[in-house]
Design a protein around this motif. Structure first.
Motif, PDB file in Angstrom:
ATOM      1  N   ALA A   1       0.832  -1.125   0.137  1.00  0.00           N
ATOM      2  CA  ALA A   1      -0.136   0.033   0.000  1.00  0.00           C
ATOM      3  C   ALA A   1       0.782   1.329  -0.158  1.00  0.00           C
ATOM      4  O   ALA A   1       0.546   2.131  -0.929  1.00  0.00           O
ATOM      5  N   ALA A   2       1.965   1.547   0.823  1.00  0.00           N
ATOM      6  CA  ALA A   2       2.843   2.636   0.804  1.00  0.00           C
ATOM      7  C   ALA A   2       3.480   2.782  -0.650  1.00  0.00           C
ATOM      8  O   ALA A   2       3.369   4.231  -0.756  1.00  0.00           O
ATOM      9  N   SER A   3       3.748   1.978  -1.324  1.00  0.00           N
ATOM     10  CA  SER A   3       4.358   2.422  -2.667  1.00  0.00           C
ATOM     11  C   SER A   3       3.357   2.875  -3.637  1.00  0.00           C
ATOM     12  O   SER A   3       3.341   3.653  -4.401  1.00  0.00           O
ATOM     13  N   VAL A   4       1.969   2.266  -3.338  1.00  0.00           N
ATOM     14  CA  VAL A   4       0.945   2.551  -4.158  1.00  0.00           C
ATOM     15  C   VAL A   4       0.406   3.971  -4.008  1.00  0.00           C
ATOM     16  O   VAL A   4       0.298   4.737  -4.780  1.00  0.00           O
ATOM     17  N   PHE A   5       0.272   4.368  -2.623  1.00  0.00           N
ATOM     18  CA  PHE A   5      -0.062   5.717  -2.266  1.00  0.00           C
ATOM     19  C   PHE A   5       1.010   6.862  -2.703  1.00  0.00           C
ATOM     20  O   PHE A   5       0.728   7.745  -3.115  1.00  0.00           O
TER      21      PHE A   5
END
Length: 81
Positions: A66-70
């Motif tokens: 999720a962190a890389s997507v955000f």
């Protein structure tokens, strides 16, 4: 031909739709109802298939945290004028 017992409440509702001129007949009301159910079932089948593909991707390790997507989304929208 299908015969259905709708119960008093639904029968009254269908009769009201015909009496007000919204539909020409009880059969027309029921056909419309079945068409709407058919559309909903088609959409649910597509959703189920999509969920299945997503689960298969997750099982195969084709995911992003999720962190890389955000971070990617934030960068994308910061770049929008």
């Amino acid at each position: 031909m299908i015969s259905a017992d709708l119960g008093r409440q639904l029968e009254a509702f269908v009769a009201g739709l015909v009496e007000t001129g919204r539909y020409n007949s009880k059969s027309e009301v029921l056909r419309e109802g079945v068409r709407l159910i058919q559309e909903r079932e088609t959409k649910l089948a597509a959703l189920d298939a999509s969920i299945g593909r997503g689960l298969a991707d997750a099982d195969a390790g084709r995911t992003s945290d999720a962190a890389s997507v955000f971070e990617r989304l934030e960068a994308k929208y910061r770049a929008v004028p």
